[in-house]
Design an enzyme around this catalytic site. Structure first.
Site, PDB file in Angstrom:
ATOM      1  N   TYR A   1      -9.741 -10.906  10.473  1.00  0.00           N
ATOM      2  CA  TYR A   1     -10.129 -11.573   9.225  1.00  0.00           C
ATOM      3  C   TYR A   1     -10.323 -13.075   9.426  1.00  0.00           C
ATOM      4  CZ  TYR A   1      -8.859  -7.125   7.126  1.00  0.00           C
ATOM      5  OH  TYR A   1      -8.794  -5.786   6.811  1.00  0.00           O
TER       6      TYR A   1
ATOM      7  N   TYR B   1      -8.132   6.156  20.603  1.00  0.00           N
ATOM      8  CA  TYR B   1      -9.276   5.628  19.849  1.00  0.00           C
ATOM      9  C   TYR B   1      -9.357   4.103  19.867  1.00  0.00           C
ATOM     10  CZ  TYR B   1     -10.388  10.334  18.924  1.00  0.00           C
ATOM     11  OH  TYR B   1     -10.753  11.649  19.139  1.00  0.00           O
TER      12      TYR B   1
ATOM     13  N   GLU C   1     -14.425   3.092  10.811  1.00  0.00           N
ATOM     14  CA  GLU C   1     -14.888   4.135  11.727  1.00  0.00           C
ATOM     15  C   GLU C   1     -14.783   5.530  11.140  1.00  0.00           C
ATOM     16  OE1 GLU C   1     -13.532   1.861  15.871  1.00  0.00           O
ATOM     17  OE2 GLU C   1     -12.593   3.773  15.317  1.00  0.00           O
TER      18      GLU C   1
ATOM     19  N   GLN D   1       0.814  -1.215   0.000  1.00  0.00           N
ATOM     20  CA  GLN D   1       0.000   0.000   0.000  1.00  0.00           C
ATOM     21  C   GLN D   1       0.850   1.269   0.000  1.00  0.00           C
ATOM     22  OE1 GLN D   1      -2.436  -0.521   3.503  1.00  0.00           O
ATOM     23  NE2 GLN D   1      -3.495  -2.292   2.658  1.00  0.00           N
TER      24      GLN D   1
ATOM     25  N   HIS E   1      -0.729  -0.337   5.691  1.00  0.00           N
ATOM     26  CA  HIS E   1      -1.241   0.651   6.637  1.00  0.00           C
ATOM     27  C   HIS E   1      -0.299   1.845   6.855  1.00  0.00           C
ATOM     28  CE1 HIS E   1      -3.873  -2.739   8.597  1.00  0.00           C
ATOM     29  NE2 HIS E   1      -4.058  -2.633   7.287  1.00  0.00           N
TER      30      HIS E   1
END
Length: 362
Positions: free
Chosen positions: A261, A250, A240, A84, A148
């Site tokens: 998963y 959070y 979220e 990513q 991420h």
């Protein structure tokens, strides 16, 4: 110049289909027009004064789209393009007309792997190259893997920069203040630490951290009051929308509304004292991308969030916040970025179609 760009289709690649299917909505049909086609893994876009649009491609290209065509901007640093990672967000600050500064977030190769970094640069007068480039921030320490990275850039009303950073697939790191993983950071435009950051001066914490306990926030925006919000990926369920407060936790991976998963339970449940609740969450996950609060018109104050998984733009409204509409057509394939343009219309990047679109409100 701006109006001519808005009316012009620029194709980078020949023979690409023009997917301009209108979007049905509660207001009537939104007329969708492609502006730039033939993009390769587009990630973000930003508007310059005068009508030029800057577009990032994850592979490392920064493009400038004008009514005359699209050209690559030189001077972009080498980016880490595994998984990513790559060239991610572009931010055009409010004073660009005077400073000609822009900011880019990207994944940078580091000792031990790679991490999210922020580049400050000056765009040359002809718009062809980046000058005076400086990496003003990079997360510490480096992390292995290609997952991420986050990452969005937001200019606060006071001129500070917010940067969203994913936990890099290292779940416990999101609760470790000695690491930047899984946080929203706040820095000045030269990368220094504001003295009023919540953990500034604490020896066991990274001083740039503004909030923590995030999984992978790929959307961020200010509302009309200047309050920062983020949209972040959960695991299987539990994506979220969070209202980001100074110093707040959070909860990832201690609390979540999703599951791993594998189907296994995450952490300790859905709530715990000292950890914030999301303002809204999706289950099943939609894989949220960027977000934008609308100003003016029938949808004034509503929030738009792109979906990478289900190929639509989510419109959220009300108190409590809820998803009230799915804006979708053939054009909304893997929406990576969405924003309200200087013309007041909805602009969005379809990663799946390799196209920047403009949707006109009725």
């Amino acid at each position: 110049m701006r109006q001519s760009l808005f009316a012009t289709l620029i194709a980078l690649a020949p023979a690409a289909p023009v997917l301009a299917q209108d979007i049905d909505s509660s207001l009537g049909a939104l007329q969708v027009a492609p502006v730039v086609q033939g993009l390769n893994d587009p990630w973000s876009f930003g508007f310059l004064p005068g009508g030029t649009v800057l577009i990032t491609e994850r592979g490392g290209r920064l493009l400038a789209a004008t009514p005359e065509g699209v050209s690559a901007v030189s001077g972009v640093p080498e980016v880490y393009t595994r998984g990513q990672g790559g060239l991610l967000d572009v931010l055009v600050p409010r004073d660009f007309a005077q400073s000609r500064e822009i900011f880019l977030s990207y994944s940078k190769r580091q000792r031990g792997g790679a991490g999210t970094a922020v580049l400050k640069a000056r765009l040359s007068e002809d718009g062809a190259r980046l000058e005076d480039t400086e990496t003003i921030f990079e997360m510490a320490p480096g992390s292995s893997g290609g997952r991420h990275f986050g990452s969005r850039l937001v200019e606060a009303r006071d001129g500070m920069l917010f940067v969203t950073i994913g936990e890099r697939g290292d779940r416990p790191a999101a609760q470790d203040l000695s690491r930047h993983n899984g946080s929203v950071i706040r820095i000045t435009r030269d990368g220094s630490v504001p003295s009023d950051n919540p953990f500034a001066g604490q020896s066991e914490a990274q001083p740039e951290i503004w909030s923590y306990g995030h999984r992978n926030p790929q959307g961020a925006a200010l509302d009309a009051q200047g309050q920062l919000w983020v949209a972040e990926h959960g695991a299987r369920g539990g994506d979220e929308v969070n209202r980001v407060e100074k110093g707040a936790n959070y909860g990832w991976p201690v609390i979540s509304y999703g599951r791993h998963y594998s189907g296994a339970k995450i952490g300790e449940g859905t709530e715990k004292p000292g950890m914030e609740q999301p303002v809204f969450y999706w289950d099943p996950s939609i894989a949220p991308s960027d977000m934008s609060f609308l100003a003016g018109g029938a949808w004034d104050g509503d929030l738009l969030v792109g979906s990478l998984k289900f190929d639509y733009i989510s419109r959220l409204s009300g108190t409590p916040l809820r998803e009230v509409e799915k804006l979708e057509s053939e054009a909304t394939l893997r929406v990576r970025d969405v924003d309200q343009g200087p013309d007041g219309q909805i602009w969005f990047l379809s990663e799946g179609n390799g196209t920047l679109y403009r949707a006109t409100l009725p």
